[in-house]
Write an enzyme that holds these catalytic residues in place. Sequence first.
Site, PDB file in Angstrom:
ATOM      1  N   SER A 281       4.574  -2.658  -1.349  1.00  0.00           N
ATOM      2  CA  SER A 281       5.027  -2.094  -2.629  1.00  0.00           C
ATOM      3  C   SER A 281       5.995  -0.958  -2.327  1.00  0.00           C
ATOM      4  CB  SER A 281       3.840  -1.540  -3.414  1.00  0.00           C
ATOM      5  OG  SER A 281       3.444  -0.268  -2.901  1.00  0.00           O
ATOM      6  N   ASP A 282       6.754  -0.531  -3.324  1.00  0.00           N
ATOM      7  CA  ASP A 282       7.476   0.731  -3.151  1.00  0.00           C
ATOM      8  C   ASP A 282       6.467   1.872  -3.375  1.00  0.00           C
ATOM      9  OD1 ASP A 282       9.376   2.651  -2.692  1.00  0.00           O
ATOM     10  OD2 ASP A 282      10.861   1.836  -4.069  1.00  0.00           O
ATOM     11  N   TYR A 283       6.925   3.069  -3.143  1.00  0.00           N
ATOM     12  CA  TYR A 283       6.086   4.267  -3.165  1.00  0.00           C
ATOM     13  C   TYR A 283       5.316   4.394  -4.490  1.00  0.00           C
ATOM     14  CZ  TYR A 283       5.293   8.912  -1.098  1.00  0.00           C
ATOM     15  OH  TYR A 283       4.751  10.013  -0.493  1.00  0.00           O
ATOM     16  N   SER A 285       4.240   2.264  -6.416  1.00  0.00           N
ATOM     17  CA  SER A 285       4.647   1.372  -7.514  1.00  0.00           C
ATOM     18  C   SER A 285       3.479   0.550  -8.067  1.00  0.00           C
ATOM     19  CB  SER A 285       5.815   0.472  -7.100  1.00  0.00           C
ATOM     20  OG  SER A 285       5.427  -0.446  -6.110  1.00  0.00           O
TER      21      SER A 285
END
Length: 737
Positions: A281-283, A285
Amino acid sequence: MHGFILAAVCLTLATPWSAWGALPSADVERRVEALLRRMTVAEKLGQLQQLDGEAEGAARPEHFDLARQGRLGSVLNVRGARRVNELQKAAVEGSRLNIPILFGFDVIHGYRTVFPIPLAEAASFDPAVAQRDAAVAADEASAAGVRWTFAPMVDIARDARWGRIAEGSGEDPYLGSALARARVQGFQGLDYSAPDKVLACAKHWAAYGAAEAGRDYNTTEVSESTLRNVYFPPFRAAVQAGVGTFMSALNDLGGVPSSANPFTLTQVLRKEWGFDGFVVSDYTSVQELIAHGFVADGSEAARKALSAGVDMEMVSRLYGEHGPALFKAKRLSEKVLDEAVRRILRVKFRAGLFERPYADEAREKFLLSSENLRAAREAAGRSMVLLRNKDGVLPLAKDLDVLAVIGPLAEDKAALLGAWTGDGRAQDAVSILDGIRAAVSPKTQVMFARGCEVQGGGSEGIAQALEIARKSRAVILVLGEGPDMSGEASSRSDIGLPGRQLELARRLAALGLPTAVVLVNGRPLALTGLAEATLALLEAWQPGTQGGPAVADVLFGGVNPGGKLPATFPRSVGQEPLYYNHKSTGRPTDETNKYTSKYLDVPSSPLYPFGYGLSYTDFVLSDLSLSAGSIPVDGRLKVSVQVENNGRRAGDEVVQLYIRDLAASVARPVRELKGFQRVSLAPGEARVVEFELGPEELGFYALDGRFQVEPGRFHLFVGDSSVGGLEASFMVLPRGS
Ligand code: BGC
């Protein structure tokens, strides 16, 4: 198995990085399954967890505890060979199953030796530049214990307000795909278990660059046709180049957040493209699914993200927190968990982490080598774009008696590095002022004044700048954006020159001296006023550690600029999003007819189009020829053109091939780049450049999601930018005709 891993670890410690080599895939799968069978649910969830370290690279006590419990799959930002080894030891020697941690870091355009920002490298129209940057960065980062970079960022960006346009390759899917391949190959090589390579990550999946109004993290609304034809191709190119991981983006796409989107994460990426690596995932997210209004709580966020295909959770901890209850209540099948773990372990085995978990601490001493600095300087030179050069102001003579260097960015080292500097340090960079001082004749007196600040006031500064300019033979004016004005969370609603810089430029131009403006910035700017005021404009972007010498190389003619714009420069911010490969509309712009698609107050055309860039020499294109007037849908067409340097200096031209499909089941863009070649020619030299168009170039994704070539007439343009050029047309005939 346990004994085998320990034996491998001991061997690795004795011979730090001599024992590596890609494992055969059957072996990888066998080892993954064997390990998976021995794992508890907590250990499995642990592999899905990625936690953040401290900004300057240290791990936290908690990381050691979790590592010993086998509950930490990955960390980001922890770096430095010794630090990495300490934490790795806790996982590899202190945990039950000895599974190594994967150390990730944002190595975007260099680790310690900072290269030009990715947008700049795209301007080189030379994928070898990006590949070399990535290879140097991989070498330096791996020496510091980094095994995985969150790059390349392959988001198409059509709106220059979006600050993250700096991190990608601009607006074009064909150029973006070429650079995506080059960067993946540079980071990973043929085998990312090699000690000087890192695992790459294509991000941000998907369409994150389509942020509405260019505001970072904003919602996106993109049709499936545009996704497939514009936003997806660079990601697909990354998969084809063997990228090991993907990052799910922060945006929502038509109401479905990208970090819980089964269409992009499973249907397209896994089923259609056959990607078998893992998705991080992104930070936070996964956690942010709640703020999106997509789920009510953390448990639902974990369930939706994991079942959509996000395997590893960056920073937020919802998988670990809610996983056990979700499995118990049968709201999430353990099969989903096993599949995510399988993907992560597969990549860890492929990365050779089990054989070589530790970094060789001795190697870290060799960062910032003279060879790497040379590569960075060359990359910066190849990335610069000459936007304007009236009266041949540039190149400047090296032996003027007095030269004024003016501007808020002339001395600024941090501004040269831009966003995402890895472990690069401003003090390693050579400023433009110092680069100029080192390049001119010892007899030349170089005078400096800031003139004004990047943002805000400075009228006294302007007076002082005028004073030194009056004493000089020529003026080099260094203007643009500060390092924090592009990149993540750095969108701007006004993309003109900030502060009083334009006023400074105008006042100096009024003196009538030969004046060249060097621009240091991380996005296309609206430069109408500046272009009207000054004779010469050199787009240097954020050129990296060696920015100063590289700018001097170009200003004094040691390097003849040959870069071209990878993104459109508008006349005014109100034109954004502005990109060359737009559709025609039913009422294409006609300045003589009110009822056509245009503005009342500004022409529809850009100030500087995609693909544009000048040189200190002149090139002429001629003799466009096609191998046939028509080809079948599965046929191939050869296109050749002659390019001649008819000026007096050696230089580079980027010959560009565009097509237009005149009638298709989905309206196609007015032009699409389908080939480019950067050629170096001596004065008077001519060369024939050849391109080939086949189904891959002529086809597109139709509304049913299938890639196809449709019969009909095509136009073709070969030129030195996305405007003008030599033209021809040809027919694509139905199969069998
Ligand atoms: C960015 C990513 C980056 C991640 C880790 C996020 O905020 O969107 O591009 O890789 O942080 O630093």
